[in-house]
Design a protein around this motif. Structure first.
Motif, PDB file in Angstrom:
ATOM      1  N   LEU A 295      44.428 -55.857 -11.662  1.00  0.00           N
ATOM      2  CA  LEU A 295      45.637 -56.461 -11.097  1.00  0.00           C
ATOM      3  C   LEU A 295      45.371 -57.899 -10.644  1.00  0.00           C
ATOM      4  O   LEU A 295      46.221 -58.769 -10.804  1.00  0.00           O
ATOM      5  N   ALA A 296      44.179 -58.145 -10.090  1.00  0.00           N
ATOM      6  CA  ALA A 296      43.805 -59.519  -9.723  1.00  0.00           C
ATOM      7  C   ALA A 296      43.737 -60.386 -10.976  1.00  0.00           C
ATOM      8  O   ALA A 296      44.186 -61.552 -10.966  1.00  0.00           O
ATOM      9  N   ASP A 297      43.190 -59.840 -12.061  1.00  0.00           N
ATOM     10  CA  ASP A 297      43.176 -60.571 -13.341  1.00  0.00           C
ATOM     11  C   ASP A 297      44.604 -60.907 -13.778  1.00  0.00           C
ATOM     12  O   ASP A 297      44.878 -62.016 -14.239  1.00  0.00           O
ATOM     13  N   THR A 298      45.500 -59.937 -13.647  1.00  0.00           N
ATOM     14  CA  THR A 298      46.893 -60.132 -14.056  1.00  0.00           C
ATOM     15  C   THR A 298      47.502 -61.319 -13.327  1.00  0.00           C
ATOM     16  O   THR A 298      48.137 -62.186 -13.941  1.00  0.00           O
ATOM     17  N   ILE A 299      47.298 -61.370 -12.027  1.00  0.00           N
ATOM     18  CA  ILE A 299      47.868 -62.476 -11.249  1.00  0.00           C
ATOM     19  C   ILE A 299      47.166 -63.793 -11.584  1.00  0.00           C
ATOM     20  O   ILE A 299      47.811 -64.809 -11.819  1.00  0.00           O
ATOM     21  N   PHE A 300      45.827 -63.767 -11.628  1.00  0.00           N
ATOM     22  CA  PHE A 300      45.080 -64.999 -11.898  1.00  0.00           C
ATOM     23  C   PHE A 300      45.494 -65.592 -13.251  1.00  0.00           C
ATOM     24  O   PHE A 300      45.801 -66.782 -13.351  1.00  0.00           O
ATOM     25  N   TYR A 301      45.532 -64.761 -14.293  1.00  0.00           N
ATOM     26  CA  TYR A 301      45.844 -65.290 -15.629  1.00  0.00           C
ATOM     27  C   TYR A 301      47.328 -65.615 -15.806  1.00  0.00           C
ATOM     28  O   TYR A 301      47.671 -66.424 -16.665  1.00  0.00           O
ATOM     29  N   SER A 302      48.196 -65.027 -14.983  1.00  0.00           N
ATOM     30  CA  SER A 302      49.596 -65.457 -15.049  1.00  0.00           C
ATOM     31  C   SER A 302      49.747 -66.817 -14.382  1.00  0.00           C
ATOM     32  O   SER A 302      50.620 -67.593 -14.746  1.00  0.00           O
ATOM     33  N   ARG A 303      48.867 -67.127 -13.424  1.00  0.00           N
ATOM     34  CA  ARG A 303      48.864 -68.462 -12.815  1.00  0.00           C
ATOM     35  C   ARG A 303      48.221 -69.495 -13.738  1.00  0.00           C
ATOM     36  O   ARG A 303      48.528 -70.681 -13.656  1.00  0.00           O
ATOM     37  N   HIS A 304      47.311 -69.032 -14.590  1.00  0.00           N
ATOM     38  CA  HIS A 304      46.579 -69.921 -15.498  1.00  0.00           C
ATOM     39  C   HIS A 304      46.645 -69.366 -16.926  1.00  0.00           C
ATOM     40  O   HIS A 304      45.643 -68.923 -17.488  1.00  0.00           O
ATOM     41  N   PRO A 305      47.839 -69.386 -17.536  1.00  0.00           N
ATOM     42  CA  PRO A 305      48.002 -68.765 -18.854  1.00  0.00           C
ATOM     43  C   PRO A 305      47.127 -69.396 -19.938  1.00  0.00           C
ATOM     44  O   PRO A 305      46.767 -68.731 -20.908  1.00  0.00           O
ATOM     45  N   GLN A 306      46.754 -70.661 -19.785  1.00  0.00           N
ATOM     46  CA  GLN A 306      45.911 -71.315 -20.777  1.00  0.00           C
ATOM     47  C   GLN A 306      44.511 -70.704 -20.823  1.00  0.00           C
ATOM     48  O   GLN A 306      43.780 -70.878 -21.796  1.00  0.00           O
ATOM     49  N   ARG A 307      44.139 -69.939 -19.793  1.00  0.00           N
ATOM     50  CA  ARG A 307      42.800 -69.340 -19.721  1.00  0.00           C
ATOM     51  C   ARG A 307      42.799 -67.855 -20.073  1.00  0.00           C
ATOM     52  O   ARG A 307      41.749 -67.213 -20.012  1.00  0.00           O
TER      53      ARG A 307
ATOM     54  N   LYS B  72      33.495 -72.630  -9.333  1.00  0.00           N
ATOM     55  CA  LYS B  72      33.631 -72.122  -7.958  1.00  0.00           C
ATOM     56  C   LYS B  72      35.091 -72.044  -7.509  1.00  0.00           C
ATOM     57  O   LYS B  72      35.472 -71.129  -6.785  1.00  0.00           O
ATOM     58  N   ILE B  73      35.914 -73.000  -7.921  1.00  0.00           N
ATOM     59  CA  ILE B  73      37.317 -73.011  -7.504  1.00  0.00           C
ATOM     60  C   ILE B  73      38.050 -71.793  -8.060  1.00  0.00           C
ATOM     61  O   ILE B  73      38.739 -71.074  -7.328  1.00  0.00           O
ATOM     62  N   SER B  74      37.888 -71.534  -9.358  1.00  0.00           N
ATOM     63  CA  SER B  74      38.557 -70.384  -9.974  1.00  0.00           C
ATOM     64  C   SER B  74      38.001 -69.068  -9.433  1.00  0.00           C
ATOM     65  O   SER B  74      38.752 -68.122  -9.191  1.00  0.00           O
TER      66      SER B  74
ATOM     67  N   SER C 266      36.742 -68.579  -6.485  1.00  0.00           N
ATOM     68  CA  SER C 266      37.287 -68.423  -5.129  1.00  0.00           C
ATOM     69  C   SER C 266      38.738 -67.964  -5.168  1.00  0.00           C
ATOM     70  O   SER C 266      39.155 -67.114  -4.378  1.00  0.00           O
ATOM     71  N   GLU C 267      39.522 -68.533  -6.072  1.00  0.00           N
ATOM     72  CA  GLU C 267      40.931 -68.142  -6.192  1.00  0.00           C
ATOM     73  C   GLU C 267      41.043 -66.676  -6.583  1.00  0.00           C
ATOM     74  O   GLU C 267      41.803 -65.917  -5.985  1.00  0.00           O
ATOM     75  N   TRP C 268      40.269 -66.256  -7.604  1.00  0.00           N
ATOM     76  CA  TRP C 268      40.319 -64.867  -8.050  1.00  0.00           C
ATOM     77  C   TRP C 268      39.882 -63.944  -6.909  1.00  0.00           C
ATOM     78  O   TRP C 268      40.511 -62.919  -6.656  1.00  0.00           O
ATOM     79  N   SER C 269      38.829 -64.316  -6.214  1.00  0.00           N
ATOM     80  CA  SER C 269      38.321 -63.494  -5.104  1.00  0.00           C
ATOM     81  C   SER C 269      39.356 -63.363  -3.986  1.00  0.00           C
ATOM     82  O   SER C 269      39.504 -62.287  -3.394  1.00  0.00           O
ATOM     83  N   ALA C 270      40.077 -64.437  -3.692  1.00  0.00           N
ATOM     84  CA  ALA C 270      41.122 -64.384  -2.662  1.00  0.00           C
ATOM     85  C   ALA C 270      42.247 -63.450  -3.090  1.00  0.00           C
ATOM     86  O   ALA C 270      42.733 -62.648  -2.287  1.00  0.00           O
ATOM     87  N   ILE C 271      42.637 -63.534  -4.347  1.00  0.00           N
ATOM     88  CA  ILE C 271      43.682 -62.634  -4.866  1.00  0.00           C
ATOM     89  C   ILE C 271      43.220 -61.186  -4.699  1.00  0.00           C
ATOM     90  O   ILE C 271      43.939 -60.335  -4.182  1.00  0.00           O
ATOM     91  N   ARG C 272      42.013 -60.911  -5.122  1.00  0.00           N
ATOM     92  CA  ARG C 272      41.472 -59.542  -5.077  1.00  0.00           C
ATOM     93  C   ARG C 272      41.365 -59.031  -3.644  1.00  0.00           C
ATOM     94  O   ARG C 272      41.649 -57.876  -3.352  1.00  0.00           O
ATOM     95  N   ARG C 273      40.983 -59.894  -2.733  1.00  0.00           N
ATOM     96  CA  ARG C 273      40.803 -59.511  -1.332  1.00  0.00           C
ATOM     97  C   ARG C 273      42.136 -59.100  -0.690  1.00  0.00           C
ATOM     98  O   ARG C 273      42.180 -58.232   0.165  1.00  0.00           O
TER      99      ARG C 273
END
Length: 159
Positions: free
Chosen positions: A117-129, A139-141, A143-150
């Motif tokens: 689910l964290a992947d789903t949100i992260f990649y919907s925010r960054h569809p190019q990836r 580190k930025i990405s 950290s973002e993924w880790s925050a979503i997951r947390r």
């Protein structure tokens, strides 16, 4: 001038009482209606979506919020197959307990489900990836993924 005492006839009293009772029944709190599966999926999607997007302060999404709308829709697609009936999911549901629970599918653990689910949100925010793993040195990405997951957590079956 003399004021005559007001008296209400018994029939009038009964009609007033009936009118008040009917008004209370119609305007009073309605008994809880059972939540449909679709409503449960939407509720869980909203719950997680707003947890990972606290900057929205639970406001309704507007037409111009295309990125958020896409994120919400993708999250709903990922949550949908994971919502099962309480009777199907819980080891010992209470007698007469009905409703919907969030559960892993296809042999996943809860941790793997939340990762997905964290992947789903992260990649919907960054569809190019999409489809590309996050490089360890980004580190930025990370950290973002880790925050979503947390931010993600749903309690199941009263646990």
């Amino acid at each position: 001038m003399q004021i005559k005492s007001l008296s209400i006839k018994p029939v009038s009293r009964l009609s007033i009482i009936c009118t008040i009772a009917i008004a209370l029944l119609l305007l009073g709190p309605n008994p809880a209606k059972a939540e449909s599966r679709s409503q449960a999926v939407d509720r869980l999607t909203d719950f997680l979506f707003y947890k990972v997007n606290p900057q929205l302060n639970n406001r309704k999404l507007q037409t111009g919020d295309r990125e958020y709308i896409r994120q919400w829709e993708r999250l709903r697609e990922a949550i949908d197959p994971r919502v099962k009936s309480t009777q199907e999911v819980c080891f010992r549901p209470a007698p007469g307990e009905t409703g919907w629970e969030f559960t892993p599918i296809n042999g996943e653990t809860y941790d793997q489900t939340y990762d997905r689910l964290a992947d789903t949100i992260f990649y919907s925010r960054h569809p190019q990836r999409t489809g590309q793993p996050i490089p360890k040195n980004d580190k930025i990405s990370t950290s973002e993924w880790s925050a979503i997951r947390r931010y993600m957590f749903i309690s199941n079956c009263g646990l």
